[in-house]
Design a protein around this motif. Structure first.
Motif, mmCIF file in Angstrom:
data_model
loop_
_atom_site.group_PDB
_atom_site.id
_atom_site.type_symbol
_atom_site.label_atom_id
_atom_site.label_comp_id
_atom_site.label_asym_id
_atom_site.label_seq_id
_atom_site.Cartn_x
_atom_site.Cartn_y
_atom_site.Cartn_z
ATOM 1 N N PRO A 1 0.825 -1.211 0.000
ATOM 2 C CA PRO A 1 0.000 0.000 0.000
ATOM 3 C C PRO A 1 0.864 1.269 0.000
ATOM 4 C CG PRO A 1 0.099 -0.905 2.213
ATOM 5 C CD PRO A 1 0.907 -1.834 1.334
ATOM 6 N N ASN B 1 -2.565 12.635 6.123
ATOM 7 C CA ASN B 1 -1.860 11.388 6.414
ATOM 8 C C ASN B 1 -2.382 10.259 5.547
ATOM 9 O OD1 ASN B 1 -0.491 12.667 8.560
ATOM 10 N ND2 ASN B 1 -2.300 12.340 9.864
ATOM 11 N N PRO B 2 -1.493 9.350 5.123
ATOM 12 C CA PRO B 2 -1.972 8.211 4.328
ATOM 13 C C PRO B 2 -2.846 7.296 5.182
ATOM 14 C CG PRO B 2 0.417 8.076 4.681
ATOM 15 C CD PRO B 2 -0.049 9.341 5.327
ATOM 16 N N PRO B 3 -3.752 6.541 4.537
ATOM 17 C CA PRO B 3 -4.649 5.669 5.295
ATOM 18 C C PRO B 3 -3.908 4.435 5.827
ATOM 19 C CG PRO B 3 -4.956 5.316 2.948
ATOM 20 C CD PRO B 3 -3.949 6.427 3.076
ATOM 21 N N GLY B 4 -4.339 3.930 6.933
ATOM 22 C CA GLY B 4 -3.776 2.688 7.491
ATOM 23 C C GLY B 4 -2.267 2.739 7.570
ATOM 24 N N GLU B 5 -1.651 1.719 6.996
ATOM 25 C CA GLU B 5 -0.193 1.639 7.047
ATOM 26 C C GLU B 5 0.455 1.993 5.714
ATOM 27 O OE1 GLU B 5 0.875 -2.234 8.530
ATOM 28 O OE2 GLU B 5 -0.628 -2.094 10.109
ATOM 29 N N ALA B 6 -0.278 2.642 4.818
ATOM 30 C CA ALA B 6 0.297 3.013 3.521
ATOM 31 C C ALA B 6 1.523 3.904 3.729
ATOM 32 C CB ALA B 6 -0.748 3.738 2.679
ATOM 33 N N ARG B 7 2.543 3.704 2.903
ATOM 34 C CA ARG B 7 3.801 4.447 3.073
ATOM 35 C C ARG B 7 4.258 5.061 1.758
ATOM 36 N NH1 ARG B 7 6.388 3.361 8.102
ATOM 37 N NH2 ARG B 7 7.530 5.197 7.429
ATOM 38 N N ASN C 1 -8.378 15.107 8.437
ATOM 39 C CA ASN C 1 -7.658 14.218 7.516
ATOM 40 C C ASN C 1 -8.469 13.833 6.281
ATOM 41 O OD1 ASN C 1 -4.966 13.078 7.293
ATOM 42 N ND2 ASN C 1 -5.966 11.093 7.255
ATOM 43 N N ILE D 1 -8.853 10.068 -2.926
ATOM 44 C CA ILE D 1 -7.838 10.144 -1.869
ATOM 45 C C ILE D 1 -8.371 9.527 -0.575
ATOM 46 C CG2 ILE D 1 -6.456 11.715 -0.436
ATOM 47 C CD1 ILE D 1 -6.685 13.736 -2.860
ATOM 48 N N ARG E 1 -9.090 2.422 -0.567
ATOM 49 C CA ARG E 1 -7.626 2.550 -0.582
ATOM 50 C C ARG E 1 -6.970 1.332 0.065
ATOM 51 N NH1 ARG E 1 -5.078 7.576 -0.485
ATOM 52 N NH2 ARG E 1 -3.173 6.364 -0.164
ATOM 53 N N LEU E 2 -5.824 0.943 -0.458
ATOM 54 C CA LEU E 2 -5.037 -0.127 0.174
ATOM 55 C C LEU E 2 -4.486 0.402 1.486
ATOM 56 C CD1 LEU E 2 -3.034 -1.418 -2.923
ATOM 57 C CD2 LEU E 2 -4.709 -2.739 -1.621
ATOM 58 N N LYS E 3 -4.656 -0.385 2.548
ATOM 59 C CA LYS E 3 -4.219 0.122 3.849
ATOM 60 C C LYS E 3 -3.141 -0.733 4.498
ATOM 61 C CE LYS E 3 -8.743 2.193 4.665
ATOM 62 N NZ LYS E 3 -9.494 1.438 3.632
ATOM 63 N N ARG E 4 -3.056 -1.994 4.105
ATOM 64 C CA ARG E 4 -2.058 -2.892 4.679
ATOM 65 C C ARG E 4 -1.419 -3.752 3.582
ATOM 66 N NH1 ARG E 4 -3.682 -1.365 9.324
ATOM 67 N NH2 ARG E 4 -5.874 -1.242 8.769
ATOM 68 N N PRO E 5 -0.179 -4.161 3.763
ATOM 69 C CA PRO E 5 0.457 -5.028 2.756
ATOM 70 C C PRO E 5 -0.290 -6.351 2.624
ATOM 71 C CG PRO E 5 2.090 -4.182 4.327
ATOM 72 C CD PRO E 5 0.740 -3.831 4.875
ATOM 73 N N TRP F 1 4.263 -5.098 7.629
ATOM 74 C CA TRP F 1 5.265 -4.572 6.699
ATOM 75 C C TRP F 1 6.514 -5.447 6.711
ATOM 76 C CZ3 TRP F 1 5.228 -1.962 2.511
ATOM 77 C CH2 TRP F 1 4.311 -0.933 2.287
#
Lengths: 526, 349
Positions: free
Chosen positions: A288, A314-320, B240, B269, B274-278, B291
């Motif tokens: 993500p 800020n990006p959602p969740g753990e997106a980087r 946000n 946005i 949206r993708l939030k976790r791997p 991660w």
């Protein structure tokens, strides 16, 4: 672009060829419209479709898809015949003129009219308009480049500009409108198989040494594969893994059945994106990423202006950040790569990229700077080739017209061109999440001339099947008088009717660009 | 040529208006309908000034300077005329500021505050119905239109015809009150230029479900993520979430203009999708992982393929959507870490 978006105001004549400007570069399209209406700037539109901008055009040339070279040669034939060329400029600033002239002589307006479908008198009119203007600008886009003759199309436009000395001054130039927010930057940064950042060749030993020293590692001098070639290599088994960052090739690439097979064959596919795109379905890992609004950094626009992108939320969740993810993978592969923030990356890249060397975040805090900007006291370069052509002499290239690879026949009677519409963008990943965009264009459609539709017994909104030699899709037909007979148009925004299942993967031999603008198709009731 | 404004002499160029000179010299003249980007509208009557030798006050926005002109911008008669002009506007405008999205960034609100007409408001204007009429349909779903808040300044009509060139809006003089109507709605391209120039809350943003007051939001200047023109825009963020897009008219390359995607195409946005976790494919299904696990997995796979089949067995697609910094790091990763030049992106597509 050789010139800037702003200095177009100084042009007396603007040739818009292969660019649906008001739909694909709307803010610049509004400007063209305004110049025509309020300033009397004469716009020549050459396009297979009677696009919106033709409303405000002084002259519209309804060219057959893929015949651009013939048209431009025809215009140059008239310019030479009538002595409208700039002899002083040609003598002082160009080379290869005599050989070029010989080729152009054959392209009389009558001969060109047969090829292009544009009347010989309109070809003469266009030539006189462009040729007699003090300052004339050429605007083009993917309608010029997405052909197997794309490179030659662009060189033809360069011939035209050189012939009339329309380069290196405000209101002139050869101006490609880049289609995506940072496609210029991605190229500048070496997101290309033959070049490091700043278009420095990977095959050049001295250049390679510079990057080896900077990155502390031995580098390959072998030119890599382009996007369509990567698919072929995956299919043949030469390429076993893809790393995809923020792209959705399963909608955007040509001949998708071929690419689907290729992706299925991969041992490993990692996709880094903001949404679970259609490409992600083939992936082994999906990471993500932060969206543009969540990032600090820079984008470079079509006029080479490097502008600041700022983190607004800020990006959602753990997106980087994409660069953070890449650094983390690099570290785990035994290569230490870490940056405190995007500015630290920019500081590194500008030391290796001569065109960006003088640009700093501080300098572009309010207004972006146009590269080349070699030093920190350099103001940037709004217009290229001022006073002298960058390569020394402007090179005339004699170019013969050759027809597109794919031709209609008894079975595949229509020519399909593809592109975007005003309300959506590329593979729809972003705009199809947006209410206003979906309100206007909720579903895929095929634009067709009403007379063609009548012959096929089709009404507006009827479902049709469009088939090419490679694939088929179903969608609704939209009757549109802006289409010529025998030509249809669709967009590649929609995953439910992927128009690139139809397109072919024949490439321009130099730019390796696919011929999206000419596909032979048939249209039938499903 | 020379002109005198409020007793001070200035050297000026021919072909400029009194308002342009005043702004250039830092002399304040209030305006409501004036827009730099289009020809003077002259509907609000707030910019009146006194020119010596002329019986009537003139509008600074559409009066061109002449040699030797003596102009006064702050006399009792000028003040009275401005007051009358503002009162005329206020008599028709509902004071529904507490529920109006525009409150805090409303030009009319600012003018009332600035010119100080408290006594008029208290005895005359308060008492009109707050909002006589609910929003009515407009030429685009991106905008909510409250006709009763409209002050008929005609900024929207003028920008649409003169600047955007679409001529969607007209002033409808029929009925008991003239009003703006999107008569040629089929010509509308939802660029939102009318919304951007509306000085009051007649036209308000209709995309974001969340509304915030100006002082509660953070405004960040950035670049539009769509085409290559690279319009500079401002994301207005509260809680946000992007709640609105605004533009600074002084910044190139777009100088305040946007299209439908730049102005209204921001919902992706904050999309729930949206993708939030791997994610890693395990037994043919995607599973959310940490991660660390995802990054280890990617690094191991790439290392294994690089070792068994060589670096050229790996290819990478950079992105025309990502920043220069992302792309620089991507190609560095492919070249320095993987060891191949198999790096490209969708420049050709």
């Amino acid at each position: 672009m050789t010139n800037s978006l702003a200095d177009i105001e100084e042009a007396e004549v603007i040739l818009v060829i292969g660019s649906n400007t008001t739909e694909n570069h709307p803010v610049f399209g509004m400007k063209l419209r305004r110049l025509a209406r309020r300033k009397g700037t004469r716009i020549i539109v050459a396009d297979p479709r009677k696009i919106d901008l033709t409303e405000d055009a002084f002259l519209y040339l309804p060219i057959k898809p893929g015949t651009d070279i013939a048209l431009i040669n025809g215009m140059m034939n008239v310019i030479l015949r009538e002595g409208l060329h700039d002899e002083d400029f040609i003598a002082e600033h160009t080379e290869g003129f005599d050989e070029f002239r010989k080729v152009v002589e054959k392209y009389t307006p009558e001969y060109v009219a047969e090829i292009t479908g544009v009347s010989s008198s309109d070809i003469e009119k266009a030539a006189r308009l462009y040729g007699s203007a003090q300052r004339a600008s050429i605007i083009y886009c993917m309608g010029i480049t997405q052909h197997t003759k794309g490179t030659n199309n662009v060189k033809s436009l360069a011939n035209l500009a050189l012939l009339c000395g329309n380069i290196g001054k405000p209101g002139t130039g050869i101006n490609p409108l880049r289609g995506q927010n940072n496609v210029q930057g991605a190229c500048d940064m070496g997101g290309l198989p033959a070049t490091y950042p700043g278009y420095q060749q990977v095959a050049n030993d001295e250049i390679r040494k510079k990057f080896e020293d900077a990155w502390g590692v031995k580098l390959s001098g072998k030119v890599g594969l382009t996007v369509v070639e990567m698919g072929d290599a995956a299919l043949s088994g030469d390429v076993k893994a893809f790393y995809v960052m923020g792209e959705n090739p399963i909608l955007s690439d040509p001949n998708l059945h071929h690419l689907e097979e290729a992706l299925q064959k991969l041992e490993f596919l990692v996709v880094q994106d903001i949404f679970f795109t259609d490409t992600c379905k083939y992936a082994h890992a999906v990471l993500p990423a932060a969206a543009y609004a969540e990032k600090d950094g820079t984008f470079t626009n079509t006029e080479r202006r490097v502008q600041r992108v700022r983190r607004a939320l800020n990006p959602p969740g753990e997106a980087r950040d994409d660069w953070w993810i890449l650094c983390e993978v690099a570290r785990r592969m035994g290569y230490e790569m870490s940056y405190k923030n995007s500015e630290e990356i920019f500081e590194e890249l500008r030391k290796l990229t001569p065109q960006y060397a003088g640009i700093t975040y501080k300098r572009i805090e309010t207004v972006g700077i146009q590269w080349p900007c070699p030093t920190e006291d350099h103001p940037g370069t709004p217009i290229l080739h001022v006073g002298k052509i960058a390569r020394g002499k402007g090179l005339f290239t004699p170019i013969e017209y050759k027809p597109p690879v794919e031709q209609p026949d008894e079975e595949y009677t229509f020519i399909l061109t593809t592109g975007r519409n005003y309300y959506h963008y590329h593979t729809g990943t972003m705009t199809r999440q947006c209410m206003v965009c979906n309100f206007y264009v909720p579903e895929p459609y095929l634009e067709m001339n009403p007379d063609d539709a009548r012959e096929l017994g089709l009404n507006d909104g009827d479902a049709v099947k469009v088939c090419s030699r490679r694939g088929e899709i179903e969608l609704k037909v939209k009757l549109s008088s802006r289409m010529k007979r025998g030509e249809v148009f669709s967009t590649f925004h929609f995953s439910e009717a992927r128009v690139n299942l139809l397109t072919g993967s024949e490439l321009d031999p130099i730019s390796k660009i696919p011929e999206f603008k000419v596909t032979a198709v048939k249209v039938v009731k499903p | 040529m020379l002109v005198k404004i409020n007793g001070q002499e200035y050297e000026v160029d021919q072909g400029t208006t009194i308002l342009q000179i005043a702004r250039e010299k830092g002399i304040y003249i209030p305006t409501l309908c004036y827009l730099e980007r289009v020809s003077p509208i002259g509907s609000c009557g707030l910019c009146v000034v006194e020119v010596e030798g002329q019986d009537e006050l003139v509008q600074a926005c559409n009066t061109y300077v002449e040699d030797g002109m003596v102009i006064n911008t702050d006399t009792p008669s000028v003040k009275a005329a401005r007051k009358a002009a503002l009162e005329k506007i206020l008599e028709k405008h509902p004071l529904d500021c507490p529920v109006c999205d525009k409150a805090g960034e409303c030009k009319l609100q600012d003018l009332v505050y600035e010119l100080g007409y408290e006594e008029r408001i208290s005895h005359k204007v308060v008492g009109i119905p707050l909002l006589k009429e609910p929003p009515v349909s407009y030429s685009t779903p991106g905008i909510k239109y409250y006709p009763s808040r409209c002050v008929l300044c005609q900024r929207c009509v003028t920008i649409c015809s003169e600047y955007v060139g679409r001529e969607v809006l007209v002033v409808n003089e029929e009925g008991d009150k003239p009003r703006i109507e999107p008569l040629y709605a089929d010509r509308c391209i939802s660029c939102g230029e009318c919304l951007a120039v509306c000085p009051v809350g007649a036209l308000t943003e209709n995309v974001s479900p969340l509304k915030v007051r100006p002082w509660q939001k953070k405004v960040s200047r950035t670049v539009c993520p769509y085409c290559g023109v690279g319009c500079v825009l401002e994301l207005n963020v509260g809680d946000n979430r992007v709640v609105k897009v605004t533009v600074d008219e002084s910044i190139p390359p777009n100088y305040g203009t946007l299209c439908v995607k730049g102005r209204f195409g921001f919902e992706f946005i904050n999309s729930e999708k949206r993708l939030k976790r791997p994610l890693i494919r395990k037994n043919d299904e995607f599973q959310e992982v940490s991660w660390d696990e995802a990054l280890d997995f990617v690094a191991e796979k790439l290392t294994a393929i690089k070792e068994s089949a060589g670096p050229d067995a790996i290819a990478g697609l950079a992105s025309a959507k990502c920043t220069n910094e992302d792309n620089y790091v991507f190609q560095k990763f492919m070249r320095a870490v993987i060891g191949t030049n198999n790096v490209d992106h969708c420049a050709r597509l």
